[in-house]
Write an enzyme that holds these catalytic residues in place. Sequence first.
Site, short mmCIF file in Angstrom:
data_model
loop_
_atom_site.label_atom_id
_atom_site.label_comp_id
_atom_site.label_asym_id
_atom_site.label_seq_id
_atom_site.Cartn_x
_atom_site.Cartn_y
_atom_site.Cartn_z
N HIS A 33 0.85 -1.19 0.00
CA HIS A 33 0.00 0.00 0.00
C HIS A 33 0.89 1.25 0.00
O HIS A 33 1.71 1.45 0.90
CB HIS A 33 -0.89 -0.03 1.25
N MET A 37 0.58 11.66 -1.11
CA MET A 37 -0.04 12.87 -0.54
C MET A 37 0.58 14.11 -1.16
O MET A 37 1.80 14.15 -1.39
CB MET A 37 0.19 12.90 0.97
N HIS A 66 -2.61 4.62 -3.28
CA HIS A 66 -3.69 5.38 -2.65
C HIS A 66 -3.43 6.87 -2.86
O HIS A 66 -2.55 7.45 -2.22
CB HIS A 66 -3.71 5.00 -1.15
N MET A 139 -11.61 4.81 4.82
CA MET A 139 -10.63 5.39 5.75
C MET A 139 -11.19 5.34 7.17
O MET A 139 -12.33 5.77 7.41
CB MET A 139 -10.35 6.86 5.38
C1 DX5 Z 1 -3.34 7.60 6.21
C2 DX5 Z 1 -2.80 6.59 5.20
C3 DX5 Z 1 -2.67 5.24 5.79
C4 DX5 Z 1 -1.69 5.17 6.93
C5 DX5 Z 1 -2.00 4.02 7.81
O1 DX5 Z 1 -3.42 8.83 5.63
O2 DX5 Z 1 -3.67 6.50 4.09
O3 DX5 Z 1 -2.40 4.25 4.81
O4 DX5 Z 1 -0.37 5.09 6.51
O5 DX5 Z 1 -1.11 4.02 8.89
P1 DX5 Z 1 -1.48 3.37 10.30
O6 DX5 Z 1 -1.75 1.92 10.04
O7 DX5 Z 1 -0.27 3.62 11.10
O8 DX5 Z 1 -2.71 4.09 10.81
ZN ZN Z 2 -3.50 4.70 2.71
#
Ligand code: DX5
Ligand code: ZN
Length: 218
Positions: A33, A37, A66, A139
């Site tokens: 994954h 951002m 993502h 999410m």
């Molecule tokens: C959040 C991301 C997630 C994040 C998850 O913005 O999309 O993929 O990295 O991290 P954990 O598992 O640490 O919450």
């Molecule tokens: Zn993510």
Amino acid sequence: MKIKVAPSILSCDFGRLAEQVRSIERAGADLVHVDVMDGHFVPNITIGPVVVKDIRKATRLPLDVHLMIEHPEKFIDAFAAAGSDMITVHIEAAGRVRLSRIRARVKSKGIAFGISLNPGTPFAKIKRVCRLADFILVMSVNPGFGGQDFIPSVVPKIKKLREVFRGDIAVDGGINEATGRLVAEAGANVLVAGSHIFKSGDYARTIRRLKWVLHGRK
Ligand code: DX5
Ligand code: ZN
């Protein structure tokens, strides 16, 4: 449904990125994954297509990209060329018409198309567009950072979604064994986990235990 585990590399050591990706592959991960951002859609900046291209070289696992970015349509070609196998776009970043255009572009490249929704986005919004998606990414934290606490109010949304959607339902944010079990019981079958995996000393054991959340201890 069999549970798949998608480690989020956001929590890995980026100085050893290729090595970390190979480690999670050896440890039994099903997908990688990749959190993209842009500093606009979310208040953080991570990685772009040039890095995805190098991750592609490090592993045979499917790359689950993502996109937490504004104007996702501008970047589909670049992430496709970098070697993405799955591309997820946020419903908050593109309305129904743009989503279906983006879907067509993604699918024309042989890439699976996912739609993601933030914790505050209601079920009705995803219900209207879920037939466009091969998979949905729910999410369970507000996107932007790894290591946040799971937001339990998303669980009923996962249940409702499972009633109308047959494809993979992934959950992303604050996933560990306890929260993983909650979402799997609600009908999710892909667990995205960053800090829980990368902060553990034994990736293989942590991933195995996530795959077994519905079956008790192993
Ligand atoms: C959040 C991301 C997630 C994040 C998850 O913005 O999309 O993929 O990295 O991290 P954990 O598992 O640490 O919450
Ligand atoms: Zn993510």
